[in-house]
Design a protein around this motif. Structure first.
Motif, PDB file in Angstrom:
ATOM      1  N   HIS A  65       0.839  -1.187   0.000  1.00 44.78           N
ATOM      2  CA  HIS A  65       0.000   0.000   0.000  1.00 44.78           C
ATOM      3  C   HIS A  65       0.882   1.247   0.000  1.00 44.78           C
ATOM      4  O   HIS A  65       1.986   1.238   0.520  1.00 44.78           O
ATOM      5  N   TRP A  66       0.377   2.331  -0.597  1.00 51.79           N
ATOM      6  CA  TRP A  66       1.015   3.652  -0.475  1.00 51.79           C
ATOM      7  C   TRP A  66       0.244   4.699  -1.266  1.00 51.79           C
ATOM      8  O   TRP A  66      -0.361   5.577  -0.694  1.00 51.79           O
ATOM      9  N   PHE A  67       0.265   4.604  -2.583  1.00 49.07           N
ATOM     10  CA  PHE A  67      -0.437   5.604  -3.378  1.00 49.07           C
ATOM     11  C   PHE A  67      -1.948   5.373  -3.412  1.00 49.07           C
ATOM     12  O   PHE A  67      -2.707   6.248  -3.832  1.00 49.07           O
ATOM     13  N   ASP A  68      -2.404   4.215  -2.964  1.00 46.68           N
ATOM     14  CA  ASP A  68      -3.798   3.795  -3.107  1.00 46.68           C
ATOM     15  C   ASP A  68      -4.704   4.348  -2.005  1.00 46.68           C
ATOM     16  O   ASP A  68      -5.542   3.633  -1.457  1.00 46.68           O
ATOM     17  N   ALA A  69      -4.584   5.638  -1.731  1.00 44.89           N
ATOM     18  CA  ALA A  69      -5.419   6.279  -0.707  1.00 44.89           C
ATOM     19  C   ALA A  69      -6.746   6.726  -1.322  1.00 44.89           C
ATOM     20  O   ALA A  69      -7.114   7.907  -1.312  1.00 44.89           O
ATOM     21  N   GLU A  70      -7.430   5.773  -1.880  1.00 44.21           N
ATOM     22  CA  GLU A  70      -8.747   5.963  -2.491  1.00 44.21           C
ATOM     23  C   GLU A  70      -9.487   4.644  -2.323  1.00 44.21           C
ATOM     24  O   GLU A  70      -8.911   3.577  -2.521  1.00 44.21           O
ATOM     25  N   ARG A  71     -10.728   4.696  -1.953  1.00 47.53           N
ATOM     26  CA  ARG A  71     -11.415   3.514  -1.436  1.00 47.53           C
ATOM     27  C   ARG A  71     -11.374   2.308  -2.368  1.00 47.53           C
ATOM     28  O   ARG A  71     -10.983   1.211  -1.970  1.00 47.53           O
ATOM     29  N   ARG A 120       6.075  15.170   3.801  1.00 46.63           N
ATOM     30  CA  ARG A 120       5.113  14.700   2.798  1.00 46.63           C
ATOM     31  C   ARG A 120       4.773  13.226   2.976  1.00 46.63           C
ATOM     32  O   ARG A 120       3.620  12.815   2.793  1.00 46.63           O
ATOM     33  N   SER A 121       5.757  12.414   3.347  1.00 47.11           N
ATOM     34  CA  SER A 121       5.473  10.993   3.593  1.00 47.11           C
ATOM     35  C   SER A 121       4.502  10.829   4.754  1.00 47.11           C
ATOM     36  O   SER A 121       3.597   9.979   4.710  1.00 47.11           O
ATOM     37  N   ASN A 122       4.668  11.639   5.776  1.00 50.43           N
ATOM     38  CA  ASN A 122       3.742  11.586   6.903  1.00 50.43           C
ATOM     39  C   ASN A 122       2.328  11.969   6.463  1.00 50.43           C
ATOM     40  O   ASN A 122       1.344  11.364   6.917  1.00 50.43           O
ATOM     41  N   GLU A 123       2.219  12.943   5.569  1.00 49.23           N
ATOM     42  CA  GLU A 123       0.910  13.366   5.081  1.00 49.23           C
ATOM     43  C   GLU A 123       0.248  12.260   4.249  1.00 49.23           C
ATOM     44  O   GLU A 123      -0.967  12.027   4.360  1.00 49.23           O
ATOM     45  N   ILE A 124       1.028  11.592   3.423  1.00 46.73           N
ATOM     46  CA  ILE A 124       0.479  10.482   2.623  1.00 46.73           C
ATOM     47  C   ILE A 124      -0.057   9.389   3.541  1.00 46.73           C
ATOM     48  O   ILE A 124      -1.143   8.834   3.311  1.00 46.73           O
ATOM     49  N   LEU A 125       0.708   9.079   4.579  1.00 40.83           N
ATOM     50  CA  LEU A 125       0.283   8.026   5.508  1.00 40.83           C
ATOM     51  C   LEU A 125      -1.032   8.378   6.193  1.00 40.83           C
ATOM     52  O   LEU A 125      -1.897   7.498   6.387  1.00 40.83           O
ATOM     53  N   ILE A 126      -1.217   9.644   6.539  1.00 41.72           N
ATOM     54  CA  ILE A 126      -2.475  10.065   7.166  1.00 41.72           C
ATOM     55  C   ILE A 126      -3.646   9.795   6.226  1.00 41.72           C
ATOM     56  O   ILE A 126      -4.682   9.232   6.630  1.00 41.72           O
ATOM     57  N   ASP A 127      -3.505  10.177   4.947  1.00 37.54           N
ATOM     58  CA  ASP A 127      -4.570   9.917   3.972  1.00 37.54           C
ATOM     59  C   ASP A 127      -4.840   8.425   3.822  1.00 37.54           C
ATOM     60  O   ASP A 127      -5.987   7.976   3.743  1.00 37.54           O
ATOM     61  N   LEU A 128      -3.775   7.640   3.784  1.00 35.36           N
ATOM     62  CA  LEU A 128      -3.912   6.197   3.605  1.00 35.36           C
ATOM     63  C   LEU A 128      -4.569   5.554   4.823  1.00 35.36           C
ATOM     64  O   LEU A 128      -5.436   4.670   4.681  1.00 35.36           O
ATOM     65  N   ARG A 129      -4.203   6.004   6.001  1.00 33.94           N
ATOM     66  CA  ARG A 129      -4.811   5.458   7.218  1.00 33.94           C
ATOM     67  C   ARG A 129      -6.303   5.778   7.258  1.00 33.94           C
ATOM     68  O   ARG A 129      -7.123   4.924   7.648  1.00 33.94           O
ATOM     69  N   GLN A 130      -6.679   6.977   6.830  1.00 33.79           N
ATOM     70  CA  GLN A 130      -8.096   7.347   6.810  1.00 33.79           C
ATOM     71  C   GLN A 130      -8.867   6.494   5.808  1.00 33.79           C
ATOM     72  O   GLN A 130     -10.010   6.097   6.062  1.00 33.79           O
ATOM     73  N   THR A 131      -8.236   6.180   4.693  1.00 33.24           N
ATOM     74  CA  THR A 131      -8.880   5.310   3.703  1.00 33.24           C
ATOM     75  C   THR A 131      -9.076   3.913   4.274  1.00 33.24           C
ATOM     76  O   THR A 131     -10.164   3.324   4.152  1.00 33.24           O
ATOM     77  N   ALA A 132      -8.026   3.365   4.887  1.00 32.51           N
ATOM     78  CA  ALA A 132      -8.111   2.013   5.462  1.00 32.51           C
ATOM     79  C   ALA A 132      -9.183   1.927   6.545  1.00 32.51           C
ATOM     80  O   ALA A 132      -9.837   0.883   6.706  1.00 32.51           O
ATOM     81  N   ALA A 133      -9.381   3.020   7.271  1.00 32.54           N
ATOM     82  CA  ALA A 133     -10.345   3.017   8.377  1.00 32.54           C
ATOM     83  C   ALA A 133     -11.780   2.846   7.899  1.00 32.54           C
ATOM     84  O   ALA A 133     -12.663   2.503   8.698  1.00 32.54           O
ATOM     85  N   THR A 134     -12.030   3.051   6.607  1.00 36.67           N
ATOM     86  CA  THR A 134     -13.386   2.865   6.088  1.00 36.67           C
ATOM     87  C   THR A 134     -13.707   1.393   5.824  1.00 36.67           C
ATOM     88  O   THR A 134     -14.846   1.067   5.469  1.00 36.67           O
ATOM     89  N   PHE A 135     -12.712   0.527   6.000  1.00 29.66           N
ATOM     90  CA  PHE A 135     -12.906  -0.920   5.816  1.00 29.66           C
ATOM     91  C   PHE A 135     -12.754  -1.630   7.158  1.00 29.66           C
ATOM     92  O   PHE A 135     -11.630  -1.767   7.664  1.00 29.66           O
ATOM     93  N   PRO A 136     -13.846  -2.064   7.769  1.00 31.78           N
ATOM     94  CA  PRO A 136     -13.754  -2.741   9.063  1.00 31.78           C
ATOM     95  C   PRO A 136     -12.821  -3.955   8.995  1.00 31.78           C
ATOM     96  O   PRO A 136     -12.924  -4.782   8.093  1.00 31.78           O
ATOM     97  N   GLY A 137     -11.887  -4.010   9.922  1.00 34.01           N
ATOM     98  CA  GLY A 137     -10.987  -5.156  10.016  1.00 34.01           C
ATOM     99  C   GLY A 137      -9.732  -5.050   9.180  1.00 34.01           C
ATOM    100  O   GLY A 137      -8.799  -5.843   9.352  1.00 34.01           O
TER     101      GLY A 137
END
Length: 317
Positions: A65-71, A120-137
């Motif tokens: 995972h990395w660039f895939d911060a989209e559901r 910038r890497s920290n910012e990308i991770l924040i977006d990615l974590r928020q995306t992952a949080a929309t998927f339970p588990g």
């Protein structure tokens, strides 16, 4: 955000090199080690195609995972990687944390990396974590992945890591670190305590293949750089590490043979146009990932094939 975010090495990233002195977790032949996919679906298509042609076992060694911060993008990467074996990189580890401990992206960047890159890497991770949080588990599944595996390929014991022999985000398998004469003593200790013949890593994102004759025995280290991004100046292909008892049926970019085992860097000629379009749709000019990665994606890394493997005279696939 904590100023050490992105530079600190969390305590739970650390392990002893003696952890590899165990019975193999898997016995495979051949083995594809795929590090730094970074959400590149076109590269994943090509990895699976090449592996299927020779019946190879794929192991993702982190940062798939990395660039895939989209559901939809995240869901496809997550589902397809789950069909194969995987260990977690710093990206998956930080996505998987139930609470933020201030590690940021978890890259543990050295001082040589500019502060704006770290931010910038920290910012990308924040977006990615928020995306992952929309998927339970999803976060829990990533957190449950191991930090390393031991594979048996022919007579070779292969340590599959994200970073190096002692840290998930370690940098001692970087090409410049391995070329430092002072590194030999530490590598000898690693070889002695781990009983590993070949380490396959990725974290530094720059490719390297080195082979050492040490007092404790021969040690080969291959870092595939990135499967999902260009690895060399002027070239657009990704790389995977291929380890097998038979010569690779796909022409390797470079490699060595040792003790009946071939250790090769295999060029991944994925659909660059498709990946770039997907990247730009999510990370347009002005975004964190565009600022950090657009130049590499379009022009290649500031790295040469000769730096990766000095004996190599190849000019690309």
């Amino acid at each position: 955000m904590n100023q050490r975010a992105g530079r600190m090495c969390p305590a739970d990233y650390r392990y002893a090199s003696s952890a590899f002195d165990r019975a193999p977790d898997i016995g495979v032949d051949p083995l594809y080690v795929v590090g730094g996919l970074y959400g590149n679906l076109a590269a994943l298509d090509e990895v699976e195609r090449l592996a299927a042609e020779e019946g190879a076992q794929i192991v993702f060694n982190g940062d798939f995972h990395w660039f895939d911060a989209e559901r939809g993008w995240f869901a496809e990467i997550d589902a397809r990687v789950a069909r194969h074996l995987a260990i977690r990189g710093n990206v998956e580890t930080e996505i998987g944390r139930p609470t933020d401990i201030g590690a940021g992206c978890g890259c543990a960047y050295p001082a040589s990396v500019a502060e704006d890159v770290v931010r910038r890497s920290n910012e990308i991770l924040i977006d990615l974590r928020q995306t992952a949080a929309t998927f339970p588990g999803a976060a829990a599944r990533l957190a449950a992945l191991p930090m390393h595996l031991v594979a048996e390929v022919g007579r070779a014991r292969v340590g599959i890591v994200h970073g190096d022999a002692t840290e998930l985000a370690g940098w001692t398998f970087a090409h410049d670190a391995l070329d430092d004469p002072a590194t030999a003593a530490a590598l000898n200790a690693v070889r002695c305590t781990s009983r590993v013949d070949v380490f396959a890593s990725t974290h530094t994102c720059l490719a390297v293949l080195r082979d050492f004759e040490l007092r404790a025995g021969r040690l080969t280290i291959i870092n595939n750089g990135a499967a999902g991004m260009p690895n060399f100046s002027g070239f657009s292909f990704g790389l995977v590490s291929r380890i097998g008892t038979t010569p690779c049926p796909h022409q390797p970019l470079y490699g060595i043979a040792r003790d009946g085992v071939h250790v090769d860097a295999l060029a991944l000629a994925y659909d660059h146009t498709a990946f770039l379009a997907r990247f730009l749709a999510r990370w347009p000019d002005g975004s964190a990932a565009h600022a950090s990665y657009f130049q590499r994606i379009t022009a290649g890394a500031d790295h040469t094939i000769a730096q990766a493997h000095p004996q190599c005279v190849a000019q690309g696939p």
